[in-house]
Design a protein around this motif. Structure first.
Motif, PDB file in Angstrom:
ATOM      1  N   LYS A  31       0.824  -1.196   0.000  1.00  0.00           N
ATOM      2  CA  LYS A  31       0.000   0.000   0.000  1.00  0.00           C
ATOM      3  C   LYS A  31       0.862   1.252   0.000  1.00  0.00           C
ATOM      4  N   ARG A  32       0.257   2.351  -0.360  1.00  0.00           N
ATOM      5  CA  ARG A  32       0.962   3.625  -0.381  1.00  0.00           C
ATOM      6  C   ARG A  32       1.206   4.085   1.050  1.00  0.00           C
ATOM      7  N   TYR A  33       2.373   4.668   1.267  1.00  0.00           N
ATOM      8  CA  TYR A  33       2.791   5.066   2.608  1.00  0.00           C
ATOM      9  C   TYR A  33       3.428   6.440   2.507  1.00  0.00           C
ATOM     10  N   ASP A  34       2.946   7.381   3.313  1.00  0.00           N
ATOM     11  CA  ASP A  34       3.496   8.729   3.246  1.00  0.00           C
ATOM     12  C   ASP A  34       4.469   9.039   4.381  1.00  0.00           C
ATOM     13  N   THR A  37       3.336   8.113  11.091  1.00  0.00           N
ATOM     14  CA  THR A  37       3.043   7.005  11.991  1.00  0.00           C
ATOM     15  C   THR A  37       1.833   7.308  12.865  1.00  0.00           C
ATOM     16  N   TYR A  53       5.732  10.032  -1.322  1.00  0.00           N
ATOM     17  CA  TYR A  53       5.066   8.768  -1.071  1.00  0.00           C
ATOM     18  C   TYR A  53       6.026   7.602  -1.255  1.00  0.00           C
ATOM     19  N   CYS A  55       6.195   3.001  -0.646  1.00  0.00           N
ATOM     20  CA  CYS A  55       5.381   1.798  -0.732  1.00  0.00           C
ATOM     21  C   CYS A  55       5.682   0.930   0.490  1.00  0.00           C
ATOM     22  N   LEU A  56       4.653   0.618   1.260  1.00  0.00           N
ATOM     23  CA  LEU A  56       4.789  -0.243   2.434  1.00  0.00           C
ATOM     24  C   LEU A  56       4.393  -1.648   2.027  1.00  0.00           C
ATOM     25  N   SER A  67       8.042  -6.590   7.304  1.00  0.00           N
ATOM     26  CA  SER A  67       7.622  -5.480   6.460  1.00  0.00           C
ATOM     27  C   SER A  67       8.833  -4.670   6.029  1.00  0.00           C
ATOM     28  N   VAL A  69       9.773  -0.688   3.710  1.00  0.00           N
ATOM     29  CA  VAL A  69       9.309   0.521   3.051  1.00  0.00           C
ATOM     30  C   VAL A  69      10.234   0.768   1.869  1.00  0.00           C
TER      31      VAL A  69
END
Length: 107
Positions: A31-34, A37, A53, A55-56, A67, A69
């Motif tokens: 998913k997109r991750y900015d 937290t 942005y 990607c996680l 996980s 990033v």
């Protein structure tokens, strides 16, 4: 959940695929991750004008969760390494049997 570097993530993912080869499964999410937290405040403060942005990517098998990033500039490199890993690791899939045309026509 353990946050790893991209290379460590691919190495651990290889181990997960080997561990569940006989039985079990690995579930992946992207998913997109900015980079935040904490949730965005509701008081109307302006958001970051141009967020970078990322990607996680998460993987889970039974109780093991990993996980990573991936930055924008590393997406191509990571995706080629990830696709090569999938080609090597996902070889035990069973071929689906197609229904015969006569059985379909009879319905």
């Amino acid at each position: 959940m353990v946050l790893l570097t991209n290379d460590e993530f691919l190495a651990e993912l290889t181990k997960l695929f080997q561990k569940v080869r006989t039985s079990g499964s690995v579930s992946m999410t992207m998913k997109r991750y900015d980079g935040r937290t904490k949730p965005q405040p509701r008081d109307g403060t302006p958001a970051v004008p141009n967020p970078q942005y990322k990607c996680l990517i998460r993987a889970q098998s039974r109780s093991k969760k990993i996980s990573t990033v991936v930055d924008q500039q590393d997406v191509e490199k990571f995706s080629t390494a990830y696709s090569n890993l999938l080609k090597i690791s996902v070889n035990g899939l069973k071929r689906l049997k197609k229904p015969k045309k006569k059985a379909i026509a009879a319905q």
